[in-house]
Design a protein around this motif. Structure first.
Motif, PDB file in Angstrom:
ATOM      1  N   GLN A  81       0.935  -1.228  -0.134  1.00 55.03           N
ATOM      2  CA  GLN A  81      -0.189  -0.014   0.100  1.00 55.03           C
ATOM      3  C   GLN A  81       0.900   1.113   0.124  1.00 55.03           C
ATOM      4  N   TYR A  82       1.952   1.132   0.708  1.00 50.74           N
ATOM      5  CA  TYR A  82       2.803   2.416   0.848  1.00 50.74           C
ATOM      6  C   TYR A  82       4.192   2.415   0.145  1.00 50.74           C
ATOM      7  N   ALA A  83       4.381   1.490  -0.879  1.00 50.00           N
ATOM      8  CA  ALA A  83       5.531   1.341  -1.640  1.00 50.00           C
ATOM      9  C   ALA A  83       5.755   2.766  -2.247  1.00 50.00           C
ATOM     10  N   ARG A 140      -5.815   9.855  -1.194  1.00 53.87           N
ATOM     11  CA  ARG A 140      -6.856   9.905  -0.228  1.00 53.87           C
ATOM     12  C   ARG A 140      -6.756  11.181   0.641  1.00 53.87           C
ATOM     13  N   LYS A 141      -5.150  11.602   0.646  1.00 58.37           N
ATOM     14  CA  LYS A 141      -5.206  12.915   1.364  1.00 58.37           C
ATOM     15  C   LYS A 141      -5.833  14.040   0.541  1.00 58.37           C
ATOM     16  N   GLU A 142      -5.766  13.790  -0.887  1.00 59.67           N
ATOM     17  CA  GLU A 142      -6.283  15.037  -1.778  1.00 59.67           C
ATOM     18  C   GLU A 142      -7.994  14.978  -1.588  1.00 59.67           C
ATOM     19  N   VAL A 165       6.601   9.574  13.577  1.00 60.74           N
ATOM     20  CA  VAL A 165       6.947   8.231  13.129  1.00 60.74           C
ATOM     21  C   VAL A 165       5.704   7.803  12.104  1.00 60.74           C
ATOM     22  N   GLY A 166       6.049   6.995  11.180  1.00 59.73           N
ATOM     23  CA  GLY A 166       4.985   6.978  10.124  1.00 59.73           C
ATOM     24  C   GLY A 166       4.694   8.125   9.286  1.00 59.73           C
ATOM     25  N   THR A 167       5.878   8.813   8.926  1.00 60.25           N
ATOM     26  CA  THR A 167       5.667  10.174   8.356  1.00 60.25           C
ATOM     27  C   THR A 167       5.051   9.976   6.955  1.00 60.25           C
ATOM     28  N   VAL A 185      10.323   9.184  10.620  1.00 60.38           N
ATOM     29  CA  VAL A 185      10.587   7.948  10.251  1.00 60.38           C
ATOM     30  C   VAL A 185       9.447   7.262   9.522  1.00 60.38           C
ATOM     31  N   ASP A 186       9.988   6.415   8.453  1.00 55.91           N
ATOM     32  CA  ASP A 186       8.861   5.694   7.721  1.00 55.91           C
ATOM     33  C   ASP A 186       9.522   4.235   7.428  1.00 55.91           C
ATOM     34  N   LEU A 187       8.679   3.349   7.548  1.00 55.44           N
ATOM     35  CA  LEU A 187       9.069   1.753   7.382  1.00 55.44           C
ATOM     36  C   LEU A 187       9.244   1.885   5.788  1.00 55.44           C
ATOM     37  N   SER A 188       8.669   2.456   4.786  1.00 54.57           N
ATOM     38  CA  SER A 188       8.907   2.478   3.637  1.00 54.57           C
ATOM     39  C   SER A 188       9.822   3.184   2.927  1.00 54.57           C
ATOM     40  N   PRO A 189      11.063   2.572   2.163  1.00 52.86           N
ATOM     41  CA  PRO A 189      11.847   3.291   1.708  1.00 52.86           C
ATOM     42  C   PRO A 189      11.588   3.964   0.540  1.00 52.86           C
ATOM     43  N   GLN A 207      14.634   5.693   7.372  1.00 52.07           N
ATOM     44  CA  GLN A 207      13.886   4.609   7.355  1.00 52.07           C
ATOM     45  C   GLN A 207      13.954   3.432   8.692  1.00 52.07           C
ATOM     46  N   ALA A 208      13.130   3.332   9.115  1.00 50.08           N
ATOM     47  CA  ALA A 208      13.093   2.455  10.368  1.00 50.08           C
ATOM     48  C   ALA A 208      11.625   2.074  10.730  1.00 50.08           C
ATOM     49  N   SER A 209      11.579   0.988  11.654  1.00 51.23           N
ATOM     50  CA  SER A 209      10.223   0.695  12.146  1.00 51.23           C
ATOM     51  C   SER A 209       9.814   1.391  13.604  1.00 51.23           C
ATOM     52  N   ALA A 210       8.534   1.577  13.739  1.00 52.57           N
ATOM     53  CA  ALA A 210       8.110   2.109  14.804  1.00 52.57           C
ATOM     54  C   ALA A 210       8.654   1.464  16.282  1.00 52.57           C
ATOM     55  N   ASP A 211       8.722   0.112  16.115  1.00 48.86           N
ATOM     56  CA  ASP A 211       9.205  -0.536  17.184  1.00 48.86           C
ATOM     57  C   ASP A 211      10.797  -0.646  17.398  1.00 48.86           C
ATOM     58  N   LEU A 213      -0.413   3.975  13.749  1.00 53.19           N
ATOM     59  CA  LEU A 213      -0.614   2.654  14.696  1.00 53.19           C
ATOM     60  C   LEU A 213      -1.228   1.679  14.405  1.00 53.19           C
ATOM     61  N   TYR A 214      -2.373   2.113  13.464  1.00 50.61           N
ATOM     62  CA  TYR A 214      -3.310   0.940  13.282  1.00 50.61           C
ATOM     63  C   TYR A 214      -2.729   0.040  12.305  1.00 50.61           C
ATOM     64  N   HIS A 215      -1.443   0.431  11.956  1.00 53.45           N
ATOM     65  CA  HIS A 215      -0.671  -0.513  11.059  1.00 53.45           C
ATOM     66  C   HIS A 215       0.588  -1.286  11.653  1.00 53.45           C
ATOM     67  N   VAL A 216       0.753  -1.105  12.940  1.00 53.38           N
ATOM     68  CA  VAL A 216       1.835  -1.595  13.498  1.00 53.38           C
ATOM     69  C   VAL A 216       1.221  -3.187  14.376  1.00 53.38           C
ATOM     70  N   PRO A 217       2.179  -4.115  13.881  1.00 48.69           N
ATOM     71  CA  PRO A 217       1.685  -5.527  14.551  1.00 48.69           C
ATOM     72  C   PRO A 217       1.722  -5.553  16.092  1.00 48.69           C
TER      73      PRO A 217
HETATM   74  C1  SAM Z   1      -1.671   6.286   6.374  1.00 49.99           C
HETATM   75  S1  SAM Z   1       0.026   6.632   6.269  1.00 49.99           S
HETATM   76  C2  SAM Z   1       0.061   8.305   7.116  1.00 49.99           C
HETATM   77  C3  SAM Z   1       1.120   8.839   6.816  1.00 49.99           C
HETATM   78  C4  SAM Z   1       1.311  10.189   7.433  1.00 49.99           C
HETATM   79  N1  SAM Z   1       1.592   9.968   8.882  1.00 49.99           N
HETATM   80  C5  SAM Z   1       0.103  11.192   7.186  1.00 49.99           C
HETATM   81  O1  SAM Z   1      -0.787  11.397   8.024  1.00 49.99           O
HETATM   82  O2  SAM Z   1      -0.003  11.590   6.048  1.00 49.99           O
HETATM   83  C6  SAM Z   1       0.855   5.412   7.141  1.00 49.99           C
HETATM   84  C7  SAM Z   1       2.331   5.337   7.187  1.00 49.99           C
HETATM   85  O3  SAM Z   1       2.844   4.452   8.248  1.00 49.99           O
HETATM   86  C8  SAM Z   1       3.910   3.885   7.788  1.00 49.99           C
HETATM   87  N2  SAM Z   1       4.225   2.519   8.597  1.00 49.99           N
HETATM   88  C9  SAM Z   1       3.351   1.597   8.514  1.00 49.99           C
HETATM   89  N3  SAM Z   1       3.809   0.879   9.511  1.00 49.99           N
HETATM   90  C10 SAM Z   1       5.109   1.175   9.902  1.00 49.99           C
HETATM   91  C11 SAM Z   1       6.118   0.889  10.820  1.00 49.99           C
HETATM   92  N4  SAM Z   1       5.861  -0.266  11.746  1.00 49.99           N
HETATM   93  N5  SAM Z   1       6.885   1.685  11.309  1.00 49.99           N
HETATM   94  C12 SAM Z   1       7.022   2.760  10.533  1.00 49.99           C
HETATM   95  N6  SAM Z   1       5.978   3.330   9.734  1.00 49.99           N
HETATM   96  C13 SAM Z   1       5.126   2.522   9.180  1.00 49.99           C
HETATM   97  C14 SAM Z   1       3.517   3.676   6.259  1.00 49.99           C
HETATM   98  O4  SAM Z   1       4.742   3.134   5.361  1.00 49.99           O
HETATM   99  C15 SAM Z   1       3.032   4.885   5.713  1.00 49.99           C
HETATM  100  O5  SAM Z   1       3.708   5.673   5.222  1.00 49.99           O
END
Ligand code: SAM
Length: 267
Positions: free
Chosen positions: A12-14, A22-24, A54-56, A77-81, A98-102, A120-124
């Motif tokens: 989804q976030y490649a 969606r933002k637009e 985080v998850g920027t 910080v974002d997980l997606s390169p 590039q890093a994971s939230a945890d 945070l709803y994407h974080v396992p």
């Molecule tokens: C819905 S987007 C929100 C982007 C931005 N914060 C905004 O509000 O426009 C979610 C973002 O979280 C990132 N993401 C998902 N899981 C993550 C994780 N475990 N650690 C860091 N980023 C993560 C995704 O790659 C994506 O860019």
């Protein structure tokens, strides 16, 4: 109910394409109070804080702060390169990593403010991520999560549910939507309190006002389950959705209530 699978999140976030659609949609068709002034009001930044987002994603939030004259360190910080690459190109005044939230690559107590917006709803493992957020915040530092509140855009999802029995791809869409409920104002409140010892929850009520079915279809097609459909299947799903949407537009535009939760805490 669990968060979306890591593979689904990565797909989804490649790039920022789907998120941008969606933002637009929210910018163009949003009515009622805006999110950004409420975020600014809650954070009440002085302008010199070290802030980590985080998850920027494409880095719009720290980019906006820099454009508005924020002088302190700004890191996204974002997980997606792909997102990190995009954000770096568009916001040269912000550091992107590039890093994971945890597993954040920063020493303890590095930041005065940490934001996690619609991620945070994407974080396992949400408790692990929140513990990591608390670790990199200095004592007295502030945390703010922004997330979908329960029932947000419910009427849009009712349309999808109406068509889902005849179109399995829409069932997949509903499942990933259900996964998003892992961090709402309800469960989010307890999780943040457990990590920070206290919590403050605000809910912002607004709406999307769609003038025609087309932008609704564009919005839904930005989600993984639909944009990976073959062209022929996509046309059929579009027609089915159009049929169900038509009565909603009989009186002109269609107003879909939206709710955003802002969950704050202090370290
Ligand atoms: C819905 S987007 C929100 C982007 C931005 N914060 C905004 O509000 O426009 C979610 C973002 O979280 C990132 N993401 C998902 N899981 C993550 C994780 N475990 N650690 C860091 N980023 C993560 C995704 O790659 C994506 O860019």
């Amino acid at each position: 109910m669990s968060a979306n699978s890591p593979a689904e999140v990565a797909a989804q976030y490649a790039t920022d394409r789907n998120l941008r659609v969606r933002k637009e949609t929210h910018v163009r068709y949003g009515v009622g109070p805006d999110l950004e002034p409420r975020v600014d009001e809650l954070l009440a930044l002085r302008g010199n804080e070290a802030l980590l987002d985080v998850g920027t994603g494409p880095g719009d939030f720290p980019g906006r702060l820099r454009d508005q004259g924020h002088r302190g360190r700004l890191v996204g910080v974002d997980l997606s390169p792909g997102m990190v690459e995009h954000a770096t190109a568009f916001h040269p005044g912000v550091e992107f990593v590039q890093a994971s939230a945890d597993a954040l690559p920063f020493p303890d107590a590095s930041f005065g403010v940490l934001t996690a917006r619609h991620m945070l709803y994407h974080v396992p493992d949400v408790p692990a991520a929140l513990a990591e957020f608390a670790r990199v915040l200095r004592p007295g530092g502030r945390f703010l999560a922004v997330t979908n509140a329960s029932g947000s855009l419910g009427e849009l999802w009712d349309v999808v549910a109406e068509v889902a029995p005849e179109e399995p791809a829409l069932g997949g869409l509903l499942e990933s939507r259900a996964g998003s409920a892992v961090f709402s104002e309800h469960n989010g409140e307890g999780l943040v309190r457990a990590a920070f010892g206290q919590v403050q929850v605000d809910v912002l009520d607004s709406a999307l006002m769609f003038p025609s079915p087309e932008p609704v279809l564009t919005y839904l097609e930005s989600m993984t389950a639909l944009h990976r459909l073959a062209e022929g299947d996509r046309g059929r799903v579009r027609e089915a959705l159009r049929r169900v949407l038509a009565p909603r537009f009989r009186a002109g535009g269609w107003r879909v209530p939206k709710r955003v939760a802002l969950i704050g805490a202090r370290r």
